[in-house]
Design an enzyme around this catalytic site. Structure first.
Site, PDB file in Angstrom:
ATOM      1  N   HIS A 170       0.870  -1.185   0.000  1.00 22.86           N
ATOM      2  CA  HIS A 170       0.000   0.000   0.000  1.00 22.86           C
ATOM      3  C   HIS A 170       0.906   1.233   0.000  1.00 22.86           C
ATOM      4  CE1 HIS A 170      -3.632  -2.224   1.990  1.00 22.86           C
ATOM      5  NE2 HIS A 170      -3.960  -1.904   0.765  1.00 22.86           N
ATOM      6  N   CYS A 264      -1.775   2.459   9.277  1.00 24.82           N
ATOM      7  CA  CYS A 264      -2.878   1.559   8.886  1.00 24.82           C
ATOM      8  C   CYS A 264      -3.968   1.497   9.942  1.00 24.82           C
ATOM      9  CB  CYS A 264      -2.378   0.135   8.669  1.00 24.82           C
ATOM     10  SG  CYS A 264      -1.021  -0.052   7.533  1.00 24.82           S
TER      11      CYS A 264
HETATM   12  N1  ARG Z   1      -4.021  -7.297   6.750  1.00 24.77           N
HETATM   13  C1  ARG Z   1      -4.390  -6.042   6.153  1.00 24.77           C
HETATM   14  C2  ARG Z   1      -4.501  -6.210   4.656  1.00 24.77           C
HETATM   15  O1  ARG Z   1      -3.687  -6.872   4.075  1.00 24.77           O
HETATM   16  C3  ARG Z   1      -3.397  -4.971   6.485  1.00 24.77           C
HETATM   17  C4  ARG Z   1      -3.806  -3.621   5.979  1.00 24.77           C
HETATM   18  C5  ARG Z   1      -2.728  -2.592   6.077  1.00 24.77           C
HETATM   19  N2  ARG Z   1      -3.243  -1.315   5.844  1.00 24.77           N
HETATM   20  C6  ARG Z   1      -2.606  -0.293   5.284  1.00 24.77           C
HETATM   21  N3  ARG Z   1      -3.203   0.849   5.257  1.00 24.77           N
HETATM   22  N4  ARG Z   1      -1.439  -0.420   4.695  1.00 24.77           N
HETATM   23  O2  ARG Z   1      -5.406  -5.697   4.030  1.00 24.77           O
END
Ligand code: ARG
Length: 281
Positions: A170, A264
């Site tokens: 992300h 996150c």
């Molecule tokens: N386990 C979550 C996923 O893979 C983690 C999300 C992480 N969020 C972020 N904003 N980078 O979706």
């Protein structure tokens, strides 16, 4: 960008980790054989809430929902601009059930809730405002086409950048705006074009080493002049201090087991995005 806008980024939404666990794997960090320690997850989460409040931030909470373990990562819930809420269109069915809860919460909060984008877009996790531009990640989770739809419907100024390392999946794991000139940037997360676009956009970047990026140092939030980070190397801390920032390190190791850090776990509520028509609206 006016001085007034630097006071933004004080109001956050968070979701308590009551149902947090690693029961599926949708990114390279998630190993279903690794157990989450419930108690320390709660302690780390509460510690983050405290840190945000201590440095002058405000935290709202959305009630957690059983069987939605990743709902704690509320950054992925959507994109906010003023009183508009654009819900995410999540890639994985495991997370798609979060969206109606977020939509309902934002309606209650007094926002106008837009239709989710046509195409995958994982909220603020893949879209961070830098000055007038929304830096938007695609290529691993979000899809580039979603941004065309968003621009067409909102007029927001969006700079799509392609992410290329599955571990930095992300944009909020690879990029963290500090103010209107400075940002943490993990160059290895982006393709050549994305790196160039960010170099053109950010006059005074702090480049992260791969080691710093993999420790989730870019997955930080900035409250006033305080950077709240899941991890910070000595050299990075010195660099941030030299630039006039204060550093607060808030380890969130339980959440790293699911591939998420400080950023996150939060969704900034007080942002206004530029539509590029006569500056800000
Ligand atoms: N386990 C979550 C996923 O893979 C983690 C999300 C992480 N969020 C972020 N904003 N980078 O979706």
């Amino acid at each position: 960008m006016t001085t007034e806008e630097f006071t933004r980024g004080r109001h956050y939404l968070m979701c308590p980790p009551d149902y947090f666990e690693v029961s599926y794997s949708i990114n390279p960090w998630m190993d279903t054989d690794v157990a989450v320690n419930e108690q320390s997850a709660h302690e780390q989460w509460r510690g983050l809430v405290e840190s945000i409040r201590e440095v002058g931030g405000l935290v709202e909470q959305i009630p957690p929902v059983p069987q939605l373990p990743d709902m704690v990562f509320v950054a992925n819930g959507g994109i906010i601009s003023g009183d508009l809420f654009l819900p995410a269109a999540m890639r994985h069915p495991e997370r798609q059930g979060e969206t109606p809860h977020l939509q309902a919460w934002f309606e209650e909060f007094g926002c106008k809730v837009l239709d989710p984008p046509a195409g995958v877009q994982e909220g603020a996790g893949d879209a961070l405002a830098f000055g007038d531009v929304l830096v938007a990640g695609y290529g691993i989770r979000s899809e580039r086409a979603a941004y065309d739809d968003i621009v067409a419907r909102t007029g927001w100024q969006i700079l799509p950048v392609r992410l290329v390392d599955p571990r930095l999946y992300h944009v909020d794991i690879a990029f963290c705006p500090l103010d209107d000139r400075q940002a943490l940037v993990a160059p290895d997360a982006f393709d050549h074009e994305g790196r160039r676009a960010l170099a053109d956009l950010v006059p005074d970047p702090v480049l992260l080493t791969m080691e710093e990026a993999l420790a989730f140092s870019a997955n930080s939030i900035v409250v006033g002049h305080v950077v709240v980070m899941p991890a910070c190397s000595a050299r990075l801390e010195a660099e941030l201090r030299r630039r006039g920032f204060e550093v607060v390190v808030r380890p969130v190791g339980e959440f790293l087991k699911a591939g998420g850090g400080v950023r996150c776990l939060t969704l900034v509520l007080d942002t206004v995005l530029s539509t590029g028509v006569g500056g800000h609206d």
